[in-house]
Write a protein that holds these residues in place. Structure first.
Motif, PDB file in Angstrom:
ATOM      1  N   TRP A   1     -13.580   8.993  17.298  1.00 28.09           N
ATOM      2  CA  TRP A   1     -13.055   7.812  17.141  1.00 28.09           C
ATOM      3  C   TRP A   1     -11.440   7.760  16.980  1.00 28.09           C
ATOM      4  CZ3 TRP A   1     -14.429   3.104  17.135  1.00 28.09           C
ATOM      5  CH2 TRP A   1     -13.797   2.127  16.460  1.00 28.09           C
ATOM      6  N   GLY A   2     -11.068   8.518  16.607  1.00 28.48           N
ATOM      7  CA  GLY A   2      -9.479   8.957  16.795  1.00 28.48           C
ATOM      8  C   GLY A   2      -8.907   8.696  18.298  1.00 28.48           C
ATOM      9  N   ASN A   3      -9.452   9.269  19.118  1.00 24.03           N
ATOM     10  CA  ASN A   3      -9.103   9.120  20.321  1.00 24.03           C
ATOM     11  C   ASN A   3      -9.390   7.932  20.776  1.00 24.03           C
ATOM     12  OD1 ASN A   3      -8.632  11.803  20.670  1.00 24.03           O
ATOM     13  ND2 ASN A   3     -10.550  12.317  21.396  1.00 24.03           N
ATOM     14  N   ILE A   4     -10.276   7.130  20.543  1.00 22.28           N
ATOM     15  CA  ILE A   4     -10.654   5.743  20.883  1.00 22.28           C
ATOM     16  C   ILE A   4      -9.515   4.793  20.341  1.00 22.28           C
ATOM     17  CG2 ILE A   4     -12.086   3.712  20.849  1.00 22.28           C
ATOM     18  CD1 ILE A   4     -14.478   5.824  20.771  1.00 22.28           C
ATOM     19  N   VAL A   5      -9.254   4.779  19.090  1.00 25.19           N
ATOM     20  CA  VAL A   5      -8.345   3.807  18.315  1.00 25.19           C
ATOM     21  C   VAL A   5      -6.897   3.994  18.910  1.00 25.19           C
ATOM     22  CG1 VAL A   5      -7.200   3.159  16.177  1.00 25.19           C
ATOM     23  CG2 VAL A   5      -9.845   3.451  16.592  1.00 25.19           C
ATOM     24  N   LEU A   6      -6.441   5.596  18.727  1.00 24.28           N
ATOM     25  CA  LEU A   6      -4.851   5.914  19.257  1.00 24.28           C
ATOM     26  C   LEU A   6      -4.656   6.060  20.681  1.00 24.28           C
ATOM     27  CD1 LEU A   6      -4.559   8.293  15.966  1.00 24.28           C
ATOM     28  CD2 LEU A   6      -3.821   5.860  16.581  1.00 24.28           C
ATOM     29  N   PHE A   7      -5.380   5.347  21.634  1.00 30.77           N
ATOM     30  CA  PHE A   7      -4.947   5.254  22.900  1.00 30.77           C
ATOM     31  C   PHE A   7      -3.555   5.030  23.166  1.00 30.77           C
ATOM     32  CE2 PHE A   7      -5.910   0.759  22.592  1.00 30.77           C
ATOM     33  CZ  PHE A   7      -5.141   0.207  23.498  1.00 30.77           C
ATOM     34  N   ARG A   8      -3.033   5.664  24.133  1.00 33.42           N
ATOM     35  CA  ARG A   8      -1.630   5.677  24.441  1.00 33.42           C
ATOM     36  C   ARG A   8      -1.178   4.917  25.747  1.00 33.42           C
ATOM     37  NH1 ARG A   8       1.595   9.723  21.823  1.00 33.42           N
ATOM     38  NH2 ARG A   8       0.147  10.821  19.994  1.00 33.42           N
ATOM     39  N   VAL A   9       0.039   4.391  25.646  1.00 36.48           N
ATOM     40  CA  VAL A   9       0.500   3.553  26.722  1.00 36.48           C
ATOM     41  C   VAL A   9       2.018   4.164  26.983  1.00 36.48           C
ATOM     42  CG1 VAL A   9       1.404   1.474  27.765  1.00 36.48           C
ATOM     43  CG2 VAL A   9      -0.782   1.661  26.373  1.00 36.48           C
ATOM     44  N   PHE A  10       2.226   4.933  28.074  1.00 36.03           N
ATOM     45  CA  PHE A  10       3.369   5.704  28.458  1.00 36.03           C
ATOM     46  C   PHE A  10       3.605   6.574  27.149  1.00 36.03           C
ATOM     47  CE2 PHE A  10       4.352   1.489  30.160  1.00 36.03           C
ATOM     48  CZ  PHE A  10       4.373   1.894  31.736  1.00 36.03           C
ATOM     49  N   ASP A  11       2.531   7.304  26.853  1.00 41.15           N
ATOM     50  CA  ASP A  11       2.459   8.261  25.881  1.00 41.15           C
ATOM     51  C   ASP A  11       2.787   8.002  24.363  1.00 41.15           C
ATOM     52  OD1 ASP A  11       1.852  11.213  25.484  1.00 41.15           O
ATOM     53  OD2 ASP A  11       3.830  11.639  25.304  1.00 41.15           O
ATOM     54  N   VAL A  12       2.752   6.612  24.149  1.00 38.57           N
ATOM     55  CA  VAL A  12       3.127   6.224  22.690  1.00 38.57           C
ATOM     56  C   VAL A  12       1.870   5.339  22.297  1.00 38.57           C
ATOM     57  CG1 VAL A  12       4.291   4.551  21.395  1.00 38.57           C
ATOM     58  CG2 VAL A  12       5.558   6.036  23.191  1.00 38.57           C
ATOM     59  N   PRO A  13       1.413   5.487  21.122  1.00 42.15           N
ATOM     60  CA  PRO A  13      -0.146   4.777  20.858  1.00 42.15           C
ATOM     61  C   PRO A  13       0.218   3.487  20.766  1.00 42.15           C
ATOM     62  CG  PRO A  13       0.324   6.778  19.215  1.00 42.15           C
ATOM     63  CD  PRO A  13       1.723   6.722  20.127  1.00 42.15           C
ATOM     64  N   PHE A  14      -0.384   2.585  21.559  1.00 40.62           N
ATOM     65  CA  PHE A  14      -0.181   1.126  21.451  1.00 40.62           C
ATOM     66  C   PHE A  14      -0.321   0.632  20.367  1.00 40.62           C
ATOM     67  CE2 PHE A  14      -2.019  -2.993  22.252  1.00 40.62           C
ATOM     68  CZ  PHE A  14      -0.928  -3.661  22.825  1.00 40.62           C
ATOM     69  N   ILE A  15      -1.166   1.091  19.447  1.00 40.59           N
ATOM     70  CA  ILE A  15      -1.277   0.246  18.061  1.00 40.59           C
ATOM     71  C   ILE A  15      -0.149   0.379  17.424  1.00 40.59           C
ATOM     72  CG2 ILE A  15      -2.093   2.281  16.889  1.00 40.59           C
ATOM     73  CD1 ILE A  15      -4.342   0.137  15.675  1.00 40.59           C
ATOM     74  N   LEU A  16       0.492   1.354  17.300  1.00 40.18           N
ATOM     75  CA  LEU A  16       1.911   1.312  16.618  1.00 40.18           C
ATOM     76  C   LEU A  16       2.884   0.422  17.162  1.00 40.18           C
ATOM     77  CD1 LEU A  16       2.233   5.372  15.995  1.00 40.18           C
ATOM     78  CD2 LEU A  16       1.358   3.505  14.487  1.00 40.18           C
ATOM     79  N   VAL A  17       2.916   0.302  18.585  1.00 37.55           N
ATOM     80  CA  VAL A  17       3.848  -0.812  19.284  1.00 37.55           C
ATOM     81  C   VAL A  17       3.529  -2.052  18.647  1.00 37.55           C
ATOM     82  CG1 VAL A  17       4.854  -1.876  21.420  1.00 37.55           C
ATOM     83  CG2 VAL A  17       4.030   0.889  21.265  1.00 37.55           C
ATOM     84  N   LEU A  18       2.472  -2.321  18.559  1.00 38.50           N
ATOM     85  CA  LEU A  18       1.809  -3.546  18.101  1.00 38.50           C
ATOM     86  C   LEU A  18       2.166  -3.834  16.783  1.00 38.50           C
ATOM     87  CD1 LEU A  18      -0.267  -6.059  18.874  1.00 38.50           C
ATOM     88  CD2 LEU A  18      -2.046  -4.917  17.970  1.00 38.50           C
ATOM     89  N   LEU A  19       2.027  -2.841  15.959  1.00 37.12           N
ATOM     90  CA  LEU A  19       2.330  -3.043  14.471  1.00 37.12           C
ATOM     91  C   LEU A  19       3.958  -3.287  14.237  1.00 37.12           C
ATOM     92  CD1 LEU A  19       0.382  -0.392  12.280  1.00 37.12           C
ATOM     93  CD2 LEU A  19       0.484  -2.719  11.879  1.00 37.12           C
ATOM     94  N   VAL A  20       4.632  -2.364  14.803  1.00 40.38           N
ATOM     95  CA  VAL A  20       6.168  -2.357  14.695  1.00 40.38           C
ATOM     96  C   VAL A  20       6.691  -3.769  15.261  1.00 40.38           C
ATOM     97  CG1 VAL A  20       8.305  -1.289  14.963  1.00 40.38           C
ATOM     98  CG2 VAL A  20       6.279   0.154  14.340  1.00 40.38           C
TER      99      VAL A  20
END
Length: 522
Positions: free
Chosen positions: A31-50
């Protein structure tokens, strides 16, 4: 003990804790691998949040800073007489969505269940938990002191996101015939999107959020808390063996079960007492250690700042430190996940924006104050090189140390007897977080399966089972699963916020006009 006996019967050569780990760990990792998928080696979800938090901060004219004093006054009850009084409704405010007259929220506000302070205490108890103790220890240990800087940045920006989601939570809540409040992203996704002509999308997002929220309540709001509480208790009492976590988990489950049967009013009455007490003890202890080592305060802040922008390991090292801070802050204060809006929705108010303003205090208390203090204590403790920063695990004298235990050791170095007090604080943090998250998960469960007694009881029994699972499972699996479940909520919730934040502007201006404070917007 029936479930535990059944597990032991399946694999009698293994202990209960080992059996639970064998099936829980692969699920958590997948489940962690699914949610924390990366775009340019950065978890996309964190980009969305910040990125979203930065956008809301700018759009609302730095409301997280400019309206901070107003938030304090609202919690103090300065404007209660206005919020609970008459609010003339104009025809511009009248619109019906699924049978609910949105403009009559002032009437619904009179049927709210808790005060501003109780709603804040319940929501804070859901976020101020072991993320502040174990989570910060993990962030500093794995990412170095610089992770603290990025945690603070995300905490300040997250105040604006929390304002938006909690305002929407109150605006679109449902009030049952018995006065029970049902609110949160499920409702503002469904009702809010219907208002803007995207009913189908809103219903789909609401169901997705509800499903993920149930999972998050079992993970970050439950298993992670019981895991670290059990770890600290076992360490303090010298408990070892294959079933120590299970035994502690069962005891915690009984305590939590007694409270959550009573619903939000009992939860609020408990959290409004526990949260200030435990937070006060913890903050005082942190201050004692920090001030006792006043000569190291400058060193600690210097380490935080310089390590935040370190390029010793190149861009990869820089982004690595940043991502650790972002991830731990996101897990700790949950801004953008939408979960806290479920508790804030139950407030007694005629003005949704008033509770949004109260809610923005939550990331400040959680991340900017408590997380930073924990980080300072650990950095001061490690000023003599007790362990190395930046490894995959924290090792002290060759032994792997878990998050809460590392924090406990840092306190013990300055206050020999404090691990006993810290253990009490950790258990209270864990229990209060589990109590609040049981309410969040139940609201999502009832959205999916109806508001019946059977739905209520079935959810609470499953919730209690996950307390035992979390206490028995290993830390890395539990925290991986918990991070993923909490962060997964961000996808449907942030989509909703991006579409609905203009509604928040309207509510903010309506409230500022009512209390005769200059508006942000013309």
């Amino acid at each position: 003990m029936t479930l535990l006996n059944f597990l032991a019967f399946l694999e009698p050569e293994k202990g209960i804790d080992e059996i639970i780990n064998d099936w829980f760990t692969p699920i958590a990792e997948a489940w962690g691998n699914i949610v924390l998928f990366r775009v340019f080696d950065v978890p996309f979800i964190l980009v969305l949040l910040v990125g979203g938090a930065l956008m809301f901060t700018v759009y609302f004219s730095f409301i997280n800073i400019r309206r901070f004093p107003l938030s304090i006054n609202i919690v103090r009850g300065k404007y209660d007489h206005i919020e609970h009084g008459e609010d003339p409704i104009t025809t511009d405010n009248l619109n019906v969505v699924d049978g609910d007259i949105v403009g009559t929220i002032r009437v619904e506000g009179q049927d709210g269940e808790v005060s501003h302070f109780q709603a804040l205490a319940t929501a804070v108890s859901g976020t101020v938990g072991l993320g502040n103790i174990a989570g910060v220890a993990l962030a500093v240990g794995l990412g170095g002191p610089g992770a603290t800087f990025w945690m603070i940045v995300v905490g300040v920006l997250g105040m604006s996101t929390k304002f938006v989601e909690c305002t929407l939570g109150v605006k679109y809540r449902d009030i049952g015939e018995d006065g029970t409040v049902y609110g949160g992203p499920m409702y503002y996704l469904k009702k809010g999107f219907a208002e803007i002509g995207k009913s189908g999308l809103g219903k789909v997002l609401a169901v997705i959020f509800a499903i993920l929220c149930v999972g998050a309540s079992f993970g970050g709001g439950n298993a992670a808390q019981s895991n670290q509480a059990a770890s600290q208790l076992a360490s303090l009492m010298g408990m070892t063996g294959g079933s120590s976590g299970t035994i502690i988990g069962l005891v915690i489950a009984v305590v939590v079960g007694i409270v959550i049967i009573g619903g939000i009013k009992r939860i609020a009455s408990v959290t409004e007492k526990i949260v200030p007490f435990m937070a006060g003890i913890y903050v005082l202890a942190c201050l004692f250690i920090i001030l006792s080592n006043y000569d190291l305060i400058g060193y600690a802040f210097s380490e935080i700042y310089s390590s935040a922008f370190t390029m010793e390991a190149g861009w990869g090292g820089f982004f690595g430190v940043m991502m650790v801070g972002f991830q731990r802050a996101a897990f700790s204060n949950e801004a953008g996940a939408g979960s806290a809006s479920i508790a804030h929705s139950a407030v007694k108010t005629n003005y949704p924006a008033s509770e949004g303003l109260v809610a923005l205090l939550e990331p400040f208390i959680d991340t900017v104050v408590i997380c930073t203090m924990t980080a300072l204590v650990i950095i001061i403790y490690n000023s003599t090189g007790v362990f190395e920063y930046g490894g995959s695990t924290v090792l002290i004298d060759g032994v792997e140390v878990e998050g809460a235990v590392l924090t406990s050791m840092a306190f013990e170095s300055a206050i020999p007897w404090f691990p006993y007090v810290l253990t009490v604080a950790i258990v209270l943090f864990a229990i209060s977080t589990m109590i609040s998250w049981s309410y969040y998960g139940l609201q999502a469960w009832m959205y999916l399966f109806g508001k019946s007694k059977l739905a209520d009881l079935s959810y609470k029994l499953m919730f209690l089972v996950f307390i035992v699972i979390g206490a028995a499972a290993n830390m890395s699996a539990v925290w991986g699963f918990s991070d993923a479940m909490i962060l997964a909520l961000v996808f449907p919730n942030m989509i909703g916020l991006f579409f609905l934040f203009p509604k928040v502007k309207e509510e903010l201006n309506r409230y500022l006009d009512a209390i005769q404070i200059k508006k942000f917007f013309k």
